[in-house]
Design a protein around this motif. Sequence first.
Motif, PDB file in Angstrom:
ATOM      1  N   ILE A 152      37.243  -6.427  32.877  1.00 52.14           N
ATOM      2  CA  ILE A 152      36.370  -7.469  33.392  1.00 52.14           C
ATOM      3  C   ILE A 152      35.283  -7.836  32.407  1.00 52.14           C
ATOM      4  CG2 ILE A 152      34.833  -5.873  34.618  1.00 52.14           C
ATOM      5  CD1 ILE A 152      35.907  -9.452  35.658  1.00 52.14           C
ATOM      6  N   LEU A 153      34.734  -6.856  31.688  1.00 51.49           N
ATOM      7  CA  LEU A 153      33.664  -7.154  30.744  1.00 51.49           C
ATOM      8  C   LEU A 153      34.184  -7.891  29.515  1.00 51.49           C
ATOM      9  CD1 LEU A 153      31.583  -3.859  30.992  1.00 51.49           C
ATOM     10  CD2 LEU A 153      30.962  -6.118  31.859  1.00 51.49           C
ATOM     11  N   VAL A 154      35.367  -7.545  29.050  1.00 54.65           N
ATOM     12  CA  VAL A 154      35.971  -8.269  27.936  1.00 54.65           C
ATOM     13  C   VAL A 154      36.240  -9.710  28.332  1.00 54.65           C
ATOM     14  CG1 VAL A 154      38.054  -8.490  26.538  1.00 54.65           C
ATOM     15  CG2 VAL A 154      36.937  -6.270  26.770  1.00 54.65           C
TER      16      VAL A 154
ATOM     17  N   ARG B 160      25.495  -7.578  35.008  1.00 59.93           N
ATOM     18  CA  ARG B 160      26.297  -8.803  35.018  1.00 59.93           C
ATOM     19  C   ARG B 160      26.642  -9.274  36.425  1.00 59.93           C
ATOM     20  NH1 ARG B 160      27.739 -12.879  35.455  1.00 59.93           N
ATOM     21  NH2 ARG B 160      29.266 -14.169  34.362  1.00 59.93           N
ATOM     22  N   PHE B 161      26.947  -8.344  37.339  1.00 59.25           N
ATOM     23  CA  PHE B 161      27.496  -8.742  38.633  1.00 59.25           C
ATOM     24  C   PHE B 161      26.620  -8.383  39.831  1.00 59.25           C
ATOM     25  CE2 PHE B 161      31.167  -7.975  35.833  1.00 59.25           C
ATOM     26  CZ  PHE B 161      31.694  -9.254  35.818  1.00 59.25           C
TER      27      PHE B 161
ATOM     28  N   GLN C 256      26.033   4.040  31.310  1.00 54.79           N
ATOM     29  CA  GLN C 256      25.915   2.819  30.510  1.00 54.79           C
ATOM     30  C   GLN C 256      26.846   1.731  31.041  1.00 54.79           C
ATOM     31  OE1 GLN C 256      26.740   4.226  26.549  1.00 54.79           O
ATOM     32  NE2 GLN C 256      24.594   4.755  26.133  1.00 54.79           N
ATOM     33  N   THR C 257      28.051   2.124  31.392  1.00 54.49           N
ATOM     34  CA  THR C 257      29.003   1.149  31.932  1.00 54.49           C
ATOM     35  C   THR C 257      28.521   0.604  33.262  1.00 54.49           C
ATOM     36  OG1 THR C 257      30.818   2.330  30.849  1.00 54.49           O
ATOM     37  CG2 THR C 257      31.399   0.806  32.619  1.00 54.49           C
ATOM     38  N   SER C 258      27.993   1.480  34.103  1.00 49.62           N
ATOM     39  CA  SER C 258      27.472   1.038  35.395  1.00 49.62           C
ATOM     40  C   SER C 258      26.317   0.059  35.210  1.00 49.62           C
ATOM     41  CB  SER C 258      27.016   2.247  36.217  1.00 49.62           C
ATOM     42  OG  SER C 258      28.101   3.112  36.482  1.00 49.62           O
ATOM     43  N   GLU C 259      25.465   0.322  34.227  1.00 48.95           N
ATOM     44  CA  GLU C 259      24.354  -0.586  33.952  1.00 48.95           C
ATOM     45  C   GLU C 259      24.852  -1.958  33.528  1.00 48.95           C
ATOM     46  OE1 GLU C 259      21.986   1.352  31.049  1.00 48.95           O
ATOM     47  OE2 GLU C 259      21.230   2.896  32.416  1.00 48.95           O
ATOM     48  N   LEU C 260      25.885  -1.975  32.677  1.00 45.80           N
ATOM     49  CA  LEU C 260      26.467  -3.243  32.247  1.00 45.80           C
ATOM     50  C   LEU C 260      27.008  -4.039  33.439  1.00 45.80           C
ATOM     51  CD1 LEU C 260      28.436  -2.323  29.002  1.00 45.80           C
ATOM     52  CD2 LEU C 260      26.605  -3.996  29.186  1.00 45.80           C
ATOM     53  N   LEU C 261      27.745  -3.363  34.306  1.00 47.96           N
ATOM     54  CA  LEU C 261      28.332  -4.034  35.463  1.00 47.96           C
ATOM     55  C   LEU C 261      27.254  -4.539  36.416  1.00 47.96           C
ATOM     56  CD1 LEU C 261      31.270  -1.549  36.161  1.00 47.96           C
ATOM     57  CD2 LEU C 261      31.452  -3.854  35.210  1.00 47.96           C
ATOM     58  N   THR C 262      26.251  -3.731  36.649  1.00 49.33           N
ATOM     59  CA  THR C 262      25.172  -4.135  37.544  1.00 49.33           C
ATOM     60  C   THR C 262      24.397  -5.309  36.958  1.00 49.33           C
ATOM     61  OG1 THR C 262      24.949  -1.883  38.379  1.00 49.33           O
ATOM     62  CG2 THR C 262      23.084  -3.360  38.740  1.00 49.33           C
TER      63      THR C 262
ATOM     64  N   ASP D 276      34.463 -12.224  43.310  1.00 49.15           N
ATOM     65  CA  ASP D 276      34.996 -10.966  43.848  1.00 49.15           C
ATOM     66  C   ASP D 276      35.210  -9.970  42.710  1.00 49.15           C
ATOM     67  OD1 ASP D 276      36.414  -8.913  45.092  1.00 49.15           O
ATOM     68  OD2 ASP D 276      37.509 -10.282  46.394  1.00 49.15           O
ATOM     69  N   PHE D 277      34.605  -8.791  42.828  1.00 49.48           N
ATOM     70  CA  PHE D 277      34.706  -7.777  41.783  1.00 49.48           C
ATOM     71  C   PHE D 277      36.089  -7.159  41.701  1.00 49.48           C
ATOM     72  CE2 PHE D 277      30.775  -7.026  44.400  1.00 49.48           C
ATOM     73  CZ  PHE D 277      29.966  -7.912  43.706  1.00 49.48           C
TER      74      PHE D 277
END
Length: 357
Positions: free
Chosen positions: A154-156, A193-194, A185-191, A308-309
């Motif tokens: 999803i991030l790519v 962004r989404f 770190q990944t959770s921070e990126l997702l939060t 939708d995630f």
Amino acid sequence: MVLAVPTSGDKTLLAQSLAVKSRGGTHNHWSLRGRNLFLRIPVKAVFWAYGYVDRSAAGWRFMSPLLGVHGIWNLSYFERSRKDLTQATAAIAADWLRWTSRSLGRHLPQAPVPDHLPVAYYADLLDEGAGMATDPLLLNPFAQQLFGEWAEAILVEEAEGESGPVGDRRLEPAAMGRSAVWLRQTSELLTERFGDRCVPVVAALVSELSVYFDPDSAPVRHAVRSRLARALEQYRPRVLIAHSLGSVVAYETLHAHPDIEIELLVTLGSPLAMRKVVYDRLEPTPQWGMGARPPGVRDWANVSDHGDFVAVPRGALAMRFEGVARDLELSIHLVDPHRVKAYLGASEVAELLAPFT
């Protein structure tokens, strides 16, 4: 409502419902009367089962034009019912019926409202080792791998599709049992962004997927599909409504039982198209980069919220599966775009279901 049902003692048993208005709650039981029989059965345990009746060589069978199969985050029905599967199944069916009926009444007031909408329930089977983990740090190693694969995909996609907070931050390839630092770190990126709802929803998804797809849990995967297969055989629906993880269960079950015929498969918030996490683990495995519509399915409509995630990558399902006639992208909920209640409440979904109610 009066139904004729054969029994060994009487060829005909008249079952008269005292709870035709069961949703109104004025009566708490159904009475079943015969020459030598009187039974009182709790409505809450059985109202989801009544409907059309088909008499075949196997006997009498309840039928329903609609059948649902739920997605993630539904273990609460089982827990609230004190682990009574019948009551849990009845409770989730009552919710789906209420949400669908309200939507039809609001968007298509001239359309008939369904009297029943049974739901194939399987959340209790995926609780073995999965629980209700919504924190990536609490996930098992396989679930953490799936979480990483989902985050990468999803991030790519977002980084390639638009400039934003992801553009200058990269993830390392996912691996089994990621470190706590990597997960944070990944959770921070997702939060970032989404939003705050993203990580708990995705963690819940991969938590249950890790049980369903675990090679060491093959009997669980088979048991989940068997639950749906039995419901399909029992109700013989014209439409199967599959939400979230339920779309994976539906896809595999319908392929495993090609003799089961469905006029319309409706997938809501489906993760079927996500490579590595779901797509590459499906049975049967997609061939030459394309999944196939189950042989018994006449028509397939996919519905997803653009935020939708779980239903990611956006627009990919119709490109990676043959036979998806309609791929609808809409906005159902600003805060929690994966809720089945919001999907069933959408006018586009009401229009898909109305011809079959």
